[in-house]
Each structure stands twice: as structure tokens, then as C-alpha cells.
Design a protein around this motif. Structure first.
Motif, PDB file in Angstrom:
ATOM      1  N   LYS A 281       6.189   7.516 -15.474  1.00  0.00           N
ATOM      2  CA  LYS A 281       7.619   7.445 -15.167  1.00  0.00           C
ATOM      3  C   LYS A 281       7.959   6.143 -14.445  1.00  0.00           C
ATOM      4  O   LYS A 281       8.925   5.457 -14.787  1.00  0.00           O
ATOM      5  CB  LYS A 281       7.993   8.645 -14.283  1.00  0.00           C
ATOM      6  N   LYS A 282       7.146   5.774 -13.447  1.00  0.00           N
ATOM      7  CA  LYS A 282       7.394   4.531 -12.706  1.00  0.00           C
ATOM      8  C   LYS A 282       7.192   3.316 -13.607  1.00  0.00           C
ATOM      9  O   LYS A 282       7.888   2.321 -13.494  1.00  0.00           O
ATOM     10  CB  LYS A 282       6.446   4.435 -11.511  1.00  0.00           C
ATOM     11  N   MET A 283       6.171   3.437 -14.505  1.00  0.00           N
ATOM     12  CA  MET A 283       5.869   2.332 -15.403  1.00  0.00           C
ATOM     13  C   MET A 283       7.066   2.076 -16.318  1.00  0.00           C
ATOM     14  O   MET A 283       7.482   0.937 -16.518  1.00  0.00           O
ATOM     15  CB  MET A 283       4.640   2.693 -16.243  1.00  0.00           C
TER      16      MET A 283
ATOM     17  N   CYS B  34       0.832  -1.207   0.000  1.00  0.00           N
ATOM     18  CA  CYS B  34       0.000   0.000   0.000  1.00  0.00           C
ATOM     19  C   CYS B  34       0.863   1.252   0.000  1.00  0.00           C
ATOM     20  O   CYS B  34       1.706   1.422   0.875  1.00  0.00           O
ATOM     21  CB  CYS B  34      -0.869   0.061   1.251  1.00  0.00           C
ATOM     22  N   TYR B  35       0.617   2.110  -0.958  1.00  0.00           N
ATOM     23  CA  TYR B  35       1.300   3.392  -0.984  1.00  0.00           C
ATOM     24  C   TYR B  35       0.254   4.485  -1.118  1.00  0.00           C
ATOM     25  O   TYR B  35      -0.424   4.565  -2.139  1.00  0.00           O
ATOM     26  CB  TYR B  35       2.288   3.425  -2.154  1.00  0.00           C
ATOM     27  N   ASN B  36       0.082   5.289  -0.090  1.00  0.00           N
ATOM     28  CA  ASN B  36      -0.943   6.339  -0.063  1.00  0.00           C
ATOM     29  C   ASN B  36      -2.323   5.802  -0.452  1.00  0.00           C
ATOM     30  O   ASN B  36      -2.959   6.309  -1.363  1.00  0.00           O
ATOM     31  CB  ASN B  36      -0.567   7.491  -0.998  1.00  0.00           C
ATOM     32  N   GLU B  37      -2.756   4.780   0.233  1.00  0.00           N
ATOM     33  CA  GLU B  37      -4.014   4.131  -0.141  1.00  0.00           C
ATOM     34  C   GLU B  37      -5.131   4.383   0.861  1.00  0.00           C
ATOM     35  O   GLU B  37      -6.020   3.563   1.015  1.00  0.00           O
ATOM     36  CB  GLU B  37      -3.805   2.624  -0.323  1.00  0.00           C
ATOM     37  N   GLU B  38      -5.105   5.518   1.583  1.00  0.00           N
ATOM     38  CA  GLU B  38      -6.136   5.752   2.603  1.00  0.00           C
ATOM     39  C   GLU B  38      -7.553   5.740   2.024  1.00  0.00           C
ATOM     40  O   GLU B  38      -8.496   5.393   2.704  1.00  0.00           O
ATOM     41  CB  GLU B  38      -5.886   7.073   3.362  1.00  0.00           C
TER      42      GLU B  38
ATOM     43  N   GLU C  40     -11.407 -11.264 -14.554  1.00  0.00           N
ATOM     44  CA  GLU C  40     -11.678  -9.976 -15.189  1.00  0.00           C
ATOM     45  C   GLU C  40     -11.050  -8.892 -14.342  1.00  0.00           C
ATOM     46  O   GLU C  40     -11.247  -8.876 -13.130  1.00  0.00           O
ATOM     47  CB  GLU C  40     -13.193  -9.714 -15.228  1.00  0.00           C
ATOM     48  N   ARG C  41     -10.340  -7.979 -14.946  1.00  0.00           N
ATOM     49  CA  ARG C  41      -9.743  -6.902 -14.165  1.00  0.00           C
ATOM     50  C   ARG C  41     -10.688  -5.706 -14.129  1.00  0.00           C
ATOM     51  O   ARG C  41     -11.164  -5.250 -15.162  1.00  0.00           O
ATOM     52  CB  ARG C  41      -8.409  -6.495 -14.760  1.00  0.00           C
ATOM     53  N   ALA C  42     -10.969  -5.239 -12.929  1.00  0.00           N
ATOM     54  CA  ALA C  42     -11.904  -4.118 -12.774  1.00  0.00           C
ATOM     55  C   ALA C  42     -11.148  -2.799 -12.805  1.00  0.00           C
ATOM     56  O   ALA C  42      -9.925  -2.768 -12.904  1.00  0.00           O
ATOM     57  CB  ALA C  42     -12.641  -4.266 -11.458  1.00  0.00           C
TER      58      ALA C  42
ATOM     59  N   GLU D 113      -6.206   7.317  -7.014  1.00  0.00           N
ATOM     60  CA  GLU D 113      -5.693   7.268  -8.372  1.00  0.00           C
ATOM     61  C   GLU D 113      -4.486   6.360  -8.460  1.00  0.00           C
ATOM     62  O   GLU D 113      -3.928   5.944  -7.444  1.00  0.00           O
ATOM     63  CB  GLU D 113      -5.356   8.680  -8.856  1.00  0.00           C
ATOM     64  N   SER D 114      -4.097   6.039  -9.691  1.00  0.00           N
ATOM     65  CA  SER D 114      -2.994   5.110  -9.907  1.00  0.00           C
ATOM     66  C   SER D 114      -1.722   5.624  -9.251  1.00  0.00           C
ATOM     67  O   SER D 114      -1.411   6.805  -9.317  1.00  0.00           O
ATOM     68  CB  SER D 114      -2.768   4.924 -11.399  1.00  0.00           C
ATOM     69  N   LYS D 115      -1.010   4.725  -8.568  1.00  0.00           N
ATOM     70  CA  LYS D 115       0.265   5.090  -7.950  1.00  0.00           C
ATOM     71  C   LYS D 115       1.404   4.734  -8.901  1.00  0.00           C
ATOM     72  O   LYS D 115       2.554   4.690  -8.527  1.00  0.00           O
ATOM     73  CB  LYS D 115       0.438   4.348  -6.612  1.00  0.00           C
ATOM     74  N   TYR D 116       1.034   4.410 -10.129  1.00  0.00           N
ATOM     75  CA  TYR D 116       2.008   4.064 -11.143  1.00  0.00           C
ATOM     76  C   TYR D 116       1.991   5.059 -12.283  1.00  0.00           C
ATOM     77  O   TYR D 116       1.453   4.786 -13.338  1.00  0.00           O
ATOM     78  CB  TYR D 116       1.727   2.661 -11.707  1.00  0.00           C
TER      79      TYR D 116
ATOM     80  N   MET E 258      -1.646  -9.239  -3.948  1.00  0.00           N
ATOM     81  CA  MET E 258      -2.567  -8.466  -4.786  1.00  0.00           C
ATOM     82  C   MET E 258      -2.448  -6.981  -4.468  1.00  0.00           C
ATOM     83  O   MET E 258      -1.881  -6.603  -3.440  1.00  0.00           O
ATOM     84  CB  MET E 258      -4.010  -8.949  -4.617  1.00  0.00           C
ATOM     85  N   ASP E 259      -2.971  -6.155  -5.377  1.00  0.00           N
ATOM     86  CA  ASP E 259      -2.890  -4.712  -5.181  1.00  0.00           C
ATOM     87  C   ASP E 259      -3.968  -4.229  -4.222  1.00  0.00           C
ATOM     88  O   ASP E 259      -5.033  -4.839  -4.111  1.00  0.00           O
ATOM     89  CB  ASP E 259      -3.064  -3.979  -6.517  1.00  0.00           C
ATOM     90  N   ALA E 260      -3.702  -3.092  -3.596  1.00  0.00           N
ATOM     91  CA  ALA E 260      -4.625  -2.564  -2.601  1.00  0.00           C
ATOM     92  C   ALA E 260      -5.935  -2.073  -3.214  1.00  0.00           C
ATOM     93  O   ALA E 260      -6.943  -1.961  -2.527  1.00  0.00           O
ATOM     94  CB  ALA E 260      -3.957  -1.418  -1.846  1.00  0.00           C
ATOM     95  N   ASP E 261      -5.931  -1.759  -4.511  1.00  0.00           N
ATOM     96  CA  ASP E 261      -7.138  -1.189  -5.119  1.00  0.00           C
ATOM     97  C   ASP E 261      -8.141  -2.249  -5.556  1.00  0.00           C
ATOM     98  O   ASP E 261      -9.184  -1.925  -6.119  1.00  0.00           O
ATOM     99  CB  ASP E 261      -6.771  -0.289  -6.297  1.00  0.00           C
TER     100      ASP E 261
HETATM  101  N1  UDP Z   1       2.464   0.711  -4.682  1.00  0.00           N
HETATM  102  C1  UDP Z   1       3.466   0.629  -3.710  1.00  0.00           C
HETATM  103  N2  UDP Z   1       4.535   1.490  -3.797  1.00  0.00           N
HETATM  104  C2  UDP Z   1       4.661   2.425  -4.804  1.00  0.00           C
HETATM  105  C3  UDP Z   1       3.638   2.472  -5.804  1.00  0.00           C
HETATM  106  C4  UDP Z   1       2.571   1.598  -5.716  1.00  0.00           C
HETATM  107  O1  UDP Z   1       3.400  -0.190  -2.805  1.00  0.00           O
HETATM  108  O2  UDP Z   1       5.651   3.161  -4.808  1.00  0.00           O
HETATM  109  C5  UDP Z   1       1.311  -0.211  -4.596  1.00  0.00           C
HETATM  110  C6  UDP Z   1      -0.058   0.449  -4.599  1.00  0.00           C
HETATM  111  O3  UDP Z   1      -0.443   0.859  -3.324  1.00  0.00           O
HETATM  112  C7  UDP Z   1      -0.929  -0.661  -5.143  1.00  0.00           C
HETATM  113  C8  UDP Z   1      -0.017  -1.407  -6.089  1.00  0.00           C
HETATM  114  O4  UDP Z   1       1.315  -1.008  -5.749  1.00  0.00           O
HETATM  115  O5  UDP Z   1      -1.354  -1.561  -4.125  1.00  0.00           O
HETATM  116  C9  UDP Z   1      -0.310  -1.109  -7.545  1.00  0.00           C
HETATM  117  O6  UDP Z   1      -0.411   0.279  -7.754  1.00  0.00           O
HETATM  118  P1  UDP Z   1      -1.557   0.933  -8.648  1.00  0.00           P
HETATM  119  O7  UDP Z   1      -2.853   0.233  -8.420  1.00  0.00           O
HETATM  120  O8  UDP Z   1      -1.538   2.403  -8.410  1.00  0.00           O
HETATM  121  O9  UDP Z   1      -1.002   0.609 -10.101  1.00  0.00           O
HETATM  122  P2  UDP Z   1      -1.842   0.372 -11.446  1.00  0.00           P
HETATM  123  O10 UDP Z   1      -2.935  -0.595 -11.123  1.00  0.00           O
HETATM  124  O11 UDP Z   1      -2.360   1.708 -11.837  1.00  0.00           O
HETATM  125  O12 UDP Z   1      -0.837  -0.182 -12.385  1.00  0.00           O
END
Ligand code: UDP
Ligand code: MG
Length: 319
Positions: free
Chosen positions: A218-220, A12-16, A204-206, A212-215, A102-105
Motif C-alpha cells: 500500500k505504501k509502495m 527509522c520506523y519501528n527499527e528496534e 550490490e543491494r543486500a 521486516e519491510s516497513k514498505y 540511507m535506510d536503517a536496514d
Molecule cells: N521508514 C520510515 N517511515 C515509514 C516507513 C519506513 O522512516 O513510515 C524507513 C525505514 O525505517 C527504513 C526506510 O524507511 O529505514 C526504508 O524502509 P524499508 O527498508 O522497510 O523499505 P524497503 O527496503 O522494504 O523498500
């Protein structure tokens, strides 16, 4: 096979904004799995706080205090998704029989957990979550992702198509993963190298339901680039090949220059052109070689990939 202890690892990164809903849904899922006797009561949902600047860690601490099934790991600062995930996986290692990341979202359908557990019970050590479609992605993200898989394939890197970091790993696979010491971490590329019997589960990906995306791009791009240069030396070979081809061409151009001069006709300045071309090729080559030298530099330093500040986890195990 006996009923397993399952750990669900969520970086989780800024996922409040998403945490209240995510934790609710995950706990419901876990409670139902425990209730149906599919996993043991010692199973946990482990949140990894990747140096968030918002209330994420406070929320994780509260959750860990409110229900024994929640656990939290706090990294000392932001280390990026891959490292945060690894920190969670390494905390789960030895405490669980299998873990699912899995991702936090919750963009990855948590119902796929059932299928993953089925495959695990059948004896798989690695179960990849694979998206059936990318309709919810923007055309840009879809296009770049698809192109990337093709590029990686051309480079000889074994990636599972349309699989991100939603996967089940057995404790044995986690143990093997811990043997991979690289600092430039690209888990998607490493897991297939770990081996063992594997399977795929499609879902299926929702869309992200909040926040908002934490990616950002630039990170991608950084992740994509790490994926290539950590797993393939082909770019270096391509540069060598390109250099050879350009060298031949410029030699031809020089020859043409000499001949036309002897014949006495005016010539296009091929020689100058080739100098420019060579300059370009050399700069490009240096850049790519520098990229690998930089990688060697970060790898030999062998710095820790993450530093855990606090762990709030009651494993419920006595031994
Ligand atoms: N995340 C993290 N550190 C970071 C960036 C993202 O732990 O520096 C986590 C974020 O909280 C989420 C997961 O990585 O659980 C995927 O991020 P996100 O959903 O924003 O990416 P996307 O689905 O847009 O590719
Ligand atoms: Mg997401």
C-alpha cells in the motif's frame, strides 16, 4: 578541498531489531573515515525517529548519550519515509559539508560511502547510489520497480535508474532542496531537478538483515502514485486523448445505428454500448482530475511536512 564534515542521515520506523547492528556498523565506518582523515571529527550519524511505536527512540537517545558521533531527531508522529528523510536532511543542512542518506536496514552497502566521498571531493554536489542488480529482491518487487521506471520515463520524469534514497548531497544541494516547498514529497524526482554536477556510484543491494519491510504494498503504491502525479501532467492529457478517441468511436457507432435502421436491417445496439463507454471514460477522467485537484488542495494548505519534537545532537561546532 578541505576535509569535509559528513552527516549520515537514517530514517527509522519501528527499527528496534536492526538499530543495534546498524549503529555499530555505521559507527565503525565513521570512525574509520575519521581515522583515515577522510572526514572531520565533527561528522555525525543522525537517526530520525519517524513516530515509531517500539523502543526505537529510546535506543536512539541512548546512542546519542553514549557517543557524540550519534545524533537523533524525533518527529512528533509518523510522517512517512520521505518526510522523515527530509527532516533529517534539513537538520543536517548548515551543520555539514555533505550528507549521505540511507535506510536503517543497511540494505544499501555502506562501503559505497567511500566512492561517494571520492566523487564529492572531485567536485560533485550530488552522488547517486545505484544498485548493480536486484537479485535479492522478490521477483514481484523487481518487476514492478522496473516497470515503474519505464512508466516514469514515458511520462517525462527524470529518474535515475535503480536509484532509491541512498545518495550524497552537498550542503549547497541541501540548501537548494530546502527551496522545494511541495507537501507531496518524492525526493527521487526532485533531486535531479535541483541540478549541479552529479555522479553515480554502483553497489550490490543486500537483503534486510533483521525485521521486516516497513514498505507494504500500500505504501509502495502510494509513493509510486505520488511520483507520477507530483511530476507529470501527462495522465490528464492521456485522458483527454482517450475521451476524444472514444467520442469519435461512439459517433461512428451512432451513425452505423442510423444507417442500418434506414436500410431496415436489425442492428446491434451500438448506441447503448457507447453510452456505457462514455460513462466509463467520464468516471475515469473525473477520478484523475480529482487526483490533481486533491494535490492542489494539499499544496495550497502548505502545512508543515514534519514537526520535530526533540533533537539530540551535539554538532561539536563552536561558531
Ligand atoms: N521508514 C520510515 N517511515 C515509514 C516507513 C519506513 O522512516 O513510515 C524507513 C525505514 O525505517 C527504513 C526506510 O524507511 O529505514 C526504508 O524502509 P524499508 O527498508 O522497510 O523499505 P524497503 O527496503 O522494504 O523498500
Ligand atoms: Mg529496506
Amino acid at each position: 578541498m578541505t576535509t569535509p564534515i559528513l552527516y549520515i542521515v537514517v530514517p527509522c520506523y519501528n527499527e528496534e531489531e536492526v538499530l543495534p547492528e546498524t549503529s555499530k556498523r555505521l559507527l565503525e565506518k565513521l570512525t574509520s573515515l575519521i581515522g583515515r582523515g577522510r572526514v572531520r571529527d565533527e561528522s555525525r550519524i543522525l537517526f530520525v525517529n519517524d513516530g515509531s511505536r517500539d523502543r526505537t527512540w529510546e535506543m536512539i537517545s541512548e546512542l546519542a548519550g553514549s557517543d557524540v558521533h550519534f545524533g537523533g531527531v524525533k518527529l512528533s508522529r509518523n510522517r512517512g519515509h520521505q518526510n522523515a528523510l527530509l527532516a533529517g536532511l534539513m537538520t543536517a543542512k548548515g551543520n555539514c559539508d555533505c550528507c549521505i542518506s540511507m535506510d536503517a536496514d543497511l540494505q544499501d552497502d555502506i562501503e559505497a560511502v567511500e566512492g561517494m566521498l571520492d566523487r564529492y571531493m572531485e567536485g560533485c554536489d550530488v552522488v547517486y547510489g545505484v544498485r548493480s542488480s536486484r537479485e535479492t529482491d522478490t521477483a514481484f518487487k523487481r518487476g514492478t520497480a522496473q516497470g515503474y521506471y519505464k512508466l516514469m520515463k514515458a511520462m517525462g520524469v527524470d529518474l535515475v535508474y535503480n536509484h532509491a534514497d541512498y545518495r550524497l548531497l552537498s550542503d549547497r544541494a541541501l540548501e537548494s532542496l530546502s527551496g522545494y516547498r511541495e507537501v507531496n514529497l518524492f525526493l527521487r524526482g526532485i533531486i535531479p531537478l535541483v541540478g549541479y554536477q552529479s555522479a553515480e556510484v554502483t553497489y550490490e543491494r543486500a537483503e534486510r538483515f533483521a525485521g521486516e519491510s516497513k514498505y507494504p504494498l500500500k505504501k509502495m503504491l502510494a509513493l509510486a502514485f505520488d511520483g507520477i502525479t507530483s511530476f507529470s501532467v501527462k495522465p490528464i492529457r492521456w485522458v483527454t486523448l482517450l475521451g476524444a478517441v472514444i467520442l469519435c468511436l461512439s459517433m461512428l457507432a451512432a451513425l452505423t445505428g442510423v444507417i442500418t435502421a434506414l436500410v431496415g436491417r436489425s442492428v446491434i445496439n451500438w448506441t447503448l454500448t457507447s453510452v456505457w463507454m462514455m460513462g466509463g471514460v467520464q468516471l475515469l477522467s473525473l477520478g484523475i482530475i480529482g487526483e490533481y485537484v486533491g494535490k492542489i488542495y494539499t499544496e495550497v494548505k502548505d502545512r508543515p511536512r514534519f514537526i520535530i519534537e526533540t533533537v539530540k545532537l551535539d554538532t561539536g561546532r563552536t561558531e
